[in-house]
Design an enzyme around this catalytic site. Structure first.
Site, PDB file in Angstrom:
ATOM      1  N   SER A  69       0.834  -1.213   0.000  1.00 23.20           N
ATOM      2  CA  SER A  69       0.000   0.000   0.000  1.00 23.20           C
ATOM      3  C   SER A  69       0.864   1.256   0.000  1.00 23.20           C
ATOM      4  CB  SER A  69      -0.899   0.021   1.238  1.00 23.20           C
ATOM      5  OG  SER A  69      -1.642  -1.161   1.356  1.00 23.20           O
TER       6      SER A  69
HETATM    7  N1  SAH Z   1      -0.328  -5.066   4.021  1.00 24.19           N
HETATM    8  C1  SAH Z   1       0.484  -5.393   2.870  1.00 24.19           C
HETATM    9  C2  SAH Z   1      -0.204  -5.147   1.540  1.00 24.19           C
HETATM   10  C3  SAH Z   1      -1.345  -6.052   1.365  1.00 24.19           C
HETATM   11  S1  SAH Z   1      -1.934  -6.350  -0.269  1.00 24.19           S
HETATM   12  C4  SAH Z   1       1.844  -4.718   2.910  1.00 24.19           C
HETATM   13  O1  SAH Z   1       2.148  -4.015   3.899  1.00 24.19           O
HETATM   14  O2  SAH Z   1       2.641  -4.908   1.999  1.00 24.19           O
HETATM   15  C5  SAH Z   1      -3.205  -7.500   0.230  1.00 24.19           C
HETATM   16  C6  SAH Z   1      -2.699  -8.880   0.525  1.00 24.19           C
HETATM   17  O3  SAH Z   1      -3.796  -9.636   1.040  1.00 24.19           O
HETATM   18  C7  SAH Z   1      -2.208  -9.631  -0.696  1.00 24.19           C
HETATM   19  O4  SAH Z   1      -0.888 -10.035  -0.494  1.00 24.19           O
HETATM   20  C8  SAH Z   1      -3.153 -10.840  -0.784  1.00 24.19           C
HETATM   21  O5  SAH Z   1      -2.505 -12.026  -1.233  1.00 24.19           O
HETATM   22  C9  SAH Z   1      -3.621 -10.976   0.651  1.00 24.19           C
HETATM   23  N2  SAH Z   1      -4.892 -11.665   0.867  1.00 24.19           N
HETATM   24  C10 SAH Z   1      -6.002 -11.621   0.099  1.00 24.19           C
HETATM   25  N3  SAH Z   1      -6.991 -12.379   0.638  1.00 24.19           N
HETATM   26  C11 SAH Z   1      -6.488 -12.915   1.789  1.00 24.19           C
HETATM   27  C12 SAH Z   1      -7.021 -13.798   2.787  1.00 24.19           C
HETATM   28  N4  SAH Z   1      -8.278 -14.278   2.720  1.00 24.19           N
HETATM   29  N5  SAH Z   1      -6.225 -14.144   3.836  1.00 24.19           N
HETATM   30  C13 SAH Z   1      -4.952 -13.668   3.916  1.00 24.19           C
HETATM   31  N6  SAH Z   1      -4.398 -12.843   2.993  1.00 24.19           N
HETATM   32  C14 SAH Z   1      -5.153 -12.466   1.942  1.00 24.19           C
END
Ligand code: SAH
Length: 224
Positions: A58
């Site tokens: 993000s």
């Molecule tokens: N917080 C992160 C960015 C997140 S992007 C950072 O600091 O870099 C969102 C992430 O959520 C992605 O990597 C995706 O694979 C994950 N995601 C999506 N659905 C999910 C679920 N049900 N459980 C765990 N992770 C999930």
């Protein structure tokens, strides 16, 4: 190109970073340790960046805005759904478990990642940056909560959900808070909004904050 110091200063000046603790965490965590090599020189630009597997880290302003909304305190137990690069989890660890406080006062961050490649990457990023004692990475679908954990003080979701997942809300302590983007895949053009969800007397109180653009939440309570 903005550097680390000027990025944090600007986000303070425009009012995204409001509190001393969110600021300190922003200063301490080195985002360049969490972005892929080819984007290192863009690490302190206020923009999301690709981290592989079609996912993104993000933008810094979004990370710190969510940290302010989470209203974090030292000692808090926090779950993050969507570890991605591990960066956001590290910024939370700097608030709930600061290195200059004794470890018996520390809370923790458990960050969950559904994608095995990214969860491995988050683990090594956090290791390299020195957060493994305060952040724990789990590779699973976090949309239905974490069966091994008790109730926690705060929950952060960093992918857009169809709605507040019931089992996740159940894992929140009385008085606890969750910050979660809700809305269909595709970003704010399609109506994603950021919410602060509180548990008061067991009931859900939902406050809408602003329009946002996140990757979709997958898994049982996510978008298929
Ligand atoms: N917080 C992160 C960015 C997140 S992007 C950072 O600091 O870099 C969102 C992430 O959520 C992605 O990597 C995706 O694979 C994950 N995601 C999506 N659905 C999910 C679920 N049900 N459980 C765990 N992770 C999930």
């Amino acid at each position: 190109m903005e550097d680390h110091k000027s990025l944090v200063e600007r986000l303070v000046r425009i009012g995204v970073i409001k509190s001393e603790k969110v600021r300190r965490a922003a200063e301490r965590v080195k985002r360049h340790l969490f972005v892929p090599k080819k984007y290192k020189d863009m690490a302190y630009a206020d923009t999301p960046l690709p981290i592989g597997e079609g996912q993104t880290i993000s933008a810094p302003h979004m990370v710190f805005m969510m940290n302010e909304l989470l209203d974090l305190e030292i000692g808090h137990r926090v779950i993050e759904i969507g570890a991605g690069s591990g960066y956001h989890a590290a910024t939370i660890a700097e608030i709930v478990a600061p290195i200059d406080e004794p470890p018996d006062k520390w809370g923790y961050v458990v960050t969950v990642e559904i994608n095995p490649t990214l969860s491995t990457q988050a683990y090594y990023n956090l290791k390299e940056a020195g957060y493994l004692g305060r952040v724990h990475v789990i590779n699973m679908d976090g949309s239905a909560g974490i069966p091994l954990l008790d109730e926690v003080d705060r929950i952060l979701v960093t992918a857009a959900a169809p709605d507040v997942p019931g089992p996740l809300f159940a894992q929140l302590k009385e008085g606890g808070k969750m910050v979660i983007p809700i809305g269909p895949p595709g970003g704010f053009f399609y109506g994603q909004e950021l919410f602060v969800v509180e548990k008061k007397n067991g009931r859900m109180i939902k406050r809408r904050v602003t329009e946002v653009a996140f990757v979709p939440l997958r898994g049982r309570y996510g978008w298929s």
